[in-house]
Write a protein that holds these residues in place. Structure first.
Motif, mmCIF file in Angstrom:
data_model
loop_
_atom_site.group_PDB
_atom_site.id
_atom_site.type_symbol
_atom_site.label_atom_id
_atom_site.label_comp_id
_atom_site.label_asym_id
_atom_site.label_seq_id
_atom_site.Cartn_x
_atom_site.Cartn_y
_atom_site.Cartn_z
ATOM 1 N N GLY A 159 0.882 -1.162 0.000
ATOM 2 C CA GLY A 159 0.000 0.000 0.000
ATOM 3 C C GLY A 159 0.918 1.208 0.000
ATOM 4 N N HIS A 160 0.675 2.156 -0.900
ATOM 5 C CA HIS A 160 1.594 3.306 -0.899
ATOM 6 C C HIS A 160 1.045 4.411 -0.004
ATOM 7 N N THR A 161 1.977 5.157 0.579
ATOM 8 C CA THR A 161 1.572 6.189 1.534
ATOM 9 C C THR A 161 1.439 7.569 0.891
ATOM 10 N N ILE A 193 -9.279 6.555 -1.478
ATOM 11 C CA ILE A 193 -9.284 5.361 -2.341
ATOM 12 C C ILE A 193 -7.969 5.199 -3.086
ATOM 13 N N ASP A 194 -6.973 6.012 -2.751
ATOM 14 C CA ASP A 194 -5.673 5.910 -3.433
ATOM 15 C C ASP A 194 -4.602 6.507 -2.548
ATOM 16 N N ASP A 195 -4.029 5.811 -1.588
ATOM 17 C CA ASP A 195 -4.131 4.370 -1.475
ATOM 18 C C ASP A 195 -4.177 4.015 0.013
ATOM 19 N N LYS A 196 -4.763 4.939 0.792
ATOM 20 C CA LYS A 196 -4.781 4.700 2.237
ATOM 21 C C LYS A 196 -5.837 3.658 2.611
ATOM 22 N N GLY A 217 6.244 7.376 -2.864
ATOM 23 C CA GLY A 217 6.480 7.825 -4.239
ATOM 24 C C GLY A 217 5.783 7.074 -5.359
ATOM 25 N N GLU A 218 4.714 6.356 -5.053
ATOM 26 C CA GLU A 218 4.081 5.581 -6.124
ATOM 27 C C GLU A 218 3.616 6.481 -7.247
ATOM 28 N N ASP A 219 3.064 7.644 -6.886
ATOM 29 C CA ASP A 219 2.427 8.439 -7.918
ATOM 30 C C ASP A 219 3.367 9.304 -8.748
ATOM 31 N N SER A 220 4.545 9.575 -8.242
ATOM 32 C CA SER A 220 5.406 10.448 -9.044
ATOM 33 C C SER A 220 6.892 10.206 -8.853
ATOM 34 N N ALA A 263 -1.712 -5.564 -4.189
ATOM 35 C CA ALA A 263 -1.503 -4.118 -4.191
ATOM 36 C C ALA A 263 -2.731 -3.446 -4.780
ATOM 37 N N GLU A 264 -2.700 -2.119 -4.848
ATOM 38 C CA GLU A 264 -3.816 -1.414 -5.481
ATOM 39 C C GLU A 264 -3.880 -1.815 -6.966
ATOM 40 N N GLY A 265 -4.953 -1.439 -7.615
ATOM 41 C CA GLY A 265 -5.021 -1.731 -9.046
ATOM 42 C C GLY A 265 -6.269 -2.498 -9.440
#
Ligand SMILES: [Zn+2]
Length: 487
Positions: free
Chosen positions: A116-118, A148-151, A182-185, A209-211
């Motif tokens: 899960g990314h923070t 919903i992304d991603d907590k 840093g998942e998003d950028s 994982a998310e997705g």
């Protein structure tokens, strides 16, 4: 639920196994009696778990983690440590750390990784009805960036770890938690860093994982999308070479003309349809639940008769381009540059193609195909970088223990069809897949109506139903215990 029987043998009965192992353990699990109580019959006492879930969820949502994940990582580490699960922080940059924790199993099977990314994407606070980091509860919803992304995944993974520990569930495999930054950028600080420098600490047979997500419509769950594979992004650069000259004297070798023709050809070209286990199953199952008008196209697209599939392909390209991209390695010309003065014929012009490759396509062979389509010696065709050149990636098999566990949990918790999906975009799972980890993208149920209202991930506002957060925790628990609990 006939589709299940048709597509594979995973079915409802498996879901009934849960809890059996926990029954015996519950009696001896008294290490932390003040925490979520355990009933002897049913595993976790979910009503107590819900209070704690909401507490951690809100605490994480209230931390602004736009490009600064440290306070969230520290929060998670502290909760884990307090519960007797040693957690470790790994950071390439001090403000942007990752957290890893591990529950040991007996080693019979390779580990299971829960991710899960923070980090969250930025916000424009004026667009929010409730402040974006307030985690306000209103009318059954929780509002906030990251809901919903991603907590959601982060909280569900954390709760699953806490419950496994508290109930002292014996494990056939280690269960590892990774909360990456840093998942998003900036995945170089997150998953990329963890794989490059600490892979043994997260190496696993399977990862979650998310997705994925469960789609609700009119308040009812309709189907679950579980991501089992993703396309691999590759850039191709076209460079046209010609003779430079004065614009008053047109030349046959004009680089811009050659490039424009080449781009036109690849833009119109549709590589062959190649369905795989995931996409074939996806369209067949979608056909079983879609309205008849659409179902026809989903059935036709998997037809071995090219005339039938071609018509469906045309329809999908026009009406459902995301579905069409799932059929093949796709090519989208997205950059075109050349020329600098209106009276000068340039000697060079360049275009960049965004190629999203099917995981089992061969990059070298695909490049040759592009060259053939362009068929012009004045155009150089090559990959713009070696990124993505990682050869075969692990595809999560629908026949695996993990997919069956996910599918059973979907059936048990949501009572809907599971659609295995191939993402057309790239996720953090790509790099784990490249290392041979079979990954599954999961997510809570959200309302189909919510996206257009501006509550989707990365939208101006974000929200999740409280009831769906809790259902998602139960889903996580089911999947993880079914895969990891000692038998
Ligand atoms: Zn995300």
């Amino acid at each position: 639920m006939r589709w299940l029987a048709l597509d594979n043998d995973a079915g409802r009965p498996k879901g009934l196994r849960y809890g059996v192992g926990i029954v015996a353990l519950a009696a001896v699990s008294v290490a932390q009696p003040f925490r979520a109580a355990v009933t002897a019959q049913n595993g976790p006492d979910w009503s107590n778990v819900e209070d704690e879930t909401m507490r951690h969820y809100q605490a994480l949502l209230r931390i602004d983690t736009v490009a600064k994940e440290r306070p969230a990582a520290e929060y998670i580490k502290q909760v884990l440590d307090e519960n007797g699960i040693p957690a470790q922080i790994y950071a390439l940059e001090p403000d942007r750390p990752n957290v890893v924790a591990r529950l040991k199993g007996n080693g019979k099977k390779k580990p299971l990784l829960i991710m899960g990314h923070t980090d969250v994407v930025p916000v424009d606070p004026v667009k929010w009805k409730f402040p974006p980091f307030s985690a306000t509860r209103d009318g059954g919803w929780v509002y906030g960036r990251g809901t919903i992304d991603d907590k959601d995944n982060t909280t569900a993974g954390l709760m699953t770890m806490l419950l496994l520990k508290r109930l002292n569930v014996p494990l056939d495999r280690d269960v590892i938690l990774l909360n990456e930054a840093g998942e998003d950028s900036a995945s170089r600080l997150g998953i990329q860093f963890m794989i490059a420098q600490h892979f043994p600490d997260i190496d696993a047979e399977y990862c979650l994982a998310e997705g994925g997500n469960v789609t609700r419509e009119r308040g009812k769950a309709q189907y679950a999308e579980i991501q089992t594979m993703e396309k691999i992004p590759r850039g191709i650069e076209l460079t046209a070479h010609g003779i430079s000259g004065h614009g008053s004297i047109p030349l046959k070798s004009n680089a811009i003309v050659h490039l424009a023709t080449a781009v036109g050809k690849v833009g119109e070209w549709r590589p062959d349809i190649k369905l795989n286990e995931t996409t074939g199953t996806y369209f067949r199952r979608l056909a079983s639940i879609a309205p008849p008008e659409q179902a026809k196209y989903y059935r036709d697209i998997v037809s071995p008769d090219p005339k039938v599939s071609r018509a469906a392909d045309d329809w999908l390209l026009e009406n459902e381009p995301r579905h069409d991209s799932m059929l093949r390695t796709s090519v989208s010309p997205n950059i075109f540059t050349g020329g600098y003065r209106s009276n000068v014929i340039p000697s060079e012009a360049k275009a960049t193609l965004d190629v999203r490759m099917l995981p089992d396509d061969d990059p070298a062979a695909f490049l040759e195909q592009i060259k053939k389509v362009i068929n012009d010696p004045a155009i150089d065709v090559r990959y713009s970088s070696t990124a993505g050149e990682r050869g075969k990636t692990a595809v999560a098999s629908l026949d695996s223990e993990a997919f069956k566990a996910v599918e059973s949990a979907v059936m048990k918790i949501y009572d809907v069809v599971t659609l295995p999906t191939m993402s057309t975009g790239a996720t953090d799972m790509a790099q784990l897949r490249a290392k041979g980890v079979q990954c599954f993208g999961i997510g809570p149920a959200t309302d189909m109506e919510d996206g257009p209202k501006g509550f989707g991930s990365h939208s101006d506002q974000e929200r999740l139903l409280e009831s769906e957060l809790h259902r998602f925790v139960r889903f996580n628990w089911d999947v993880v215990t079914s895969l990891a609990r000692a038998r």
